[in-house]
Design a protein around this motif. Sequence first.
Motif, mmCIF file in Angstrom:
data_model
loop_
_atom_site.group_PDB
_atom_site.id
_atom_site.type_symbol
_atom_site.label_atom_id
_atom_site.label_comp_id
_atom_site.label_asym_id
_atom_site.label_seq_id
_atom_site.Cartn_x
_atom_site.Cartn_y
_atom_site.Cartn_z
ATOM 1 N N ALA A 180 0.841 -1.178 0.000
ATOM 2 C CA ALA A 180 0.000 0.000 0.000
ATOM 3 C C ALA A 180 0.878 1.231 0.000
ATOM 4 O O ALA A 180 1.966 1.252 0.561
ATOM 5 C CB ALA A 180 -0.896 -0.026 1.226
ATOM 6 N N ALA A 191 -1.115 7.025 2.398
ATOM 7 C CA ALA A 191 -2.523 7.413 2.392
ATOM 8 C C ALA A 191 -2.694 8.770 3.048
ATOM 9 O O ALA A 191 -2.116 9.032 4.117
ATOM 10 C CB ALA A 191 -3.360 6.367 3.125
ATOM 11 N N GLN A 192 -3.461 9.640 2.398
ATOM 12 C CA GLN A 192 -3.763 10.943 2.961
ATOM 13 C C GLN A 192 -5.257 11.181 2.901
ATOM 14 O O GLN A 192 -5.940 10.760 1.970
ATOM 15 C CB GLN A 192 -3.066 12.062 2.174
ATOM 16 C CG GLN A 192 -1.583 12.134 2.377
ATOM 17 C CD GLN A 192 -0.985 13.380 1.754
ATOM 18 O OE1 GLN A 192 -0.255 13.307 0.772
ATOM 19 N NE2 GLN A 192 -1.301 14.541 2.334
ATOM 20 N N SER A 193 -5.751 11.888 3.901
ATOM 21 C CA SER A 193 -7.154 12.304 3.865
ATOM 22 C C SER A 193 -7.314 13.619 4.622
ATOM 23 O O SER A 193 -6.513 13.931 5.518
ATOM 24 C CB SER A 193 -8.052 11.226 4.486
ATOM 25 O OG SER A 193 -7.787 11.104 5.870
ATOM 26 N N ARG A 228 -8.984 14.399 0.640
ATOM 27 C CA ARG A 228 -8.367 14.795 -0.625
ATOM 28 C C ARG A 228 -8.573 16.283 -0.885
ATOM 29 O O ARG A 228 -7.706 16.937 -1.448
ATOM 30 C CB ARG A 228 -8.972 13.997 -1.784
ATOM 31 C CG ARG A 228 -8.524 12.549 -1.882
ATOM 32 C CD ARG A 228 -7.023 12.416 -2.181
ATOM 33 N NE ARG A 228 -6.561 13.216 -3.299
ATOM 34 C CZ ARG A 228 -6.677 12.871 -4.567
ATOM 35 N NH1 ARG A 228 -7.255 11.743 -4.902
ATOM 36 N NH2 ARG A 228 -6.223 13.660 -5.522
ATOM 37 N N CYS A 273 -2.162 11.532 7.647
ATOM 38 C CA CYS A 273 -1.283 10.797 6.757
ATOM 39 C C CYS A 273 -0.905 9.465 7.390
ATOM 40 O O CYS A 273 -0.519 9.415 8.573
ATOM 41 C CB CYS A 273 -0.021 11.601 6.472
ATOM 42 S SG CYS A 273 1.264 10.675 5.575
ATOM 43 N N GLY A 327 2.082 10.708 -1.003
ATOM 44 C CA GLY A 327 0.648 10.546 -1.088
ATOM 45 C C GLY A 327 0.077 11.451 -2.168
ATOM 46 O O GLY A 327 0.795 12.234 -2.784
#
Lengths: 114, 114
Positions: free
Chosen positions: A2, A5-7, A9, A23, A106
């Motif tokens: 994987a 991951a960031q959120s 967007r 992150c 990311g």
Amino acid sequence: EAGVAQSPRYKIIEKRQSVAFWCNPISGHATLYWYQQILGQGPKLLIQFQNNGVVDDSQLPKDRFSAERLKGVDSTLKIQPAKLEDSAVYLCASTLDRVDTEAFFGQGTRLTVV
Amino acid sequence: AQSVTQLDSHVSVSEGTPVLLRCNYSSSYSPSLFWYVQHPNKGLQLLLKYTSAATLVKGINGFEAEFKKSETSFHLTKPSAHMSDAAEYFCVVSDPTGGFKTIFGAGTRLFVKA
């Protein structure tokens, strides 16, 4: 494996509000970076973590920005209060450990402050 | 302190012709140097890296770069441009005397004409 991951967007907030970005780096990566990329410019390093310790935060505007990586894994970056000039893409990256290993980025969080 | 200068903000080439993106760096030690590519609405991707091994570095998608210490340069080249090469390219420097900070250049936008 994987990726980073960031959120979220995308995020739109009004000036003087607060916002937080999350992150999750690649599993096992000890070094984590937060960058700010203003439209038309290269990414600017805000803060670098090695495990849960801060290596460099010299360009982090500490009066309004804060970041933590409490357990040496995922990290949050907070802005409080936001200004119009904080509108940018906030990128998170991680590397396995040493400086000369590849940094994985990311997708970033695009922040618009209105 | 380390720094990196990308000499051209925009480069335009015709498909099938050579690509040259110029980068000069400043570092008080033997730096690690990287080229990253950023396609619209996509994350940053590593093209290639130099870490004190061979001075001519080959990367992905036919790109290569030559480290020239005497000229403090790390120019990116490709013999024949493809339409899919159109993107933003960043030259990056990192060295231990800078606390392993990863510093990005301002970027070069590559346009490829049919």
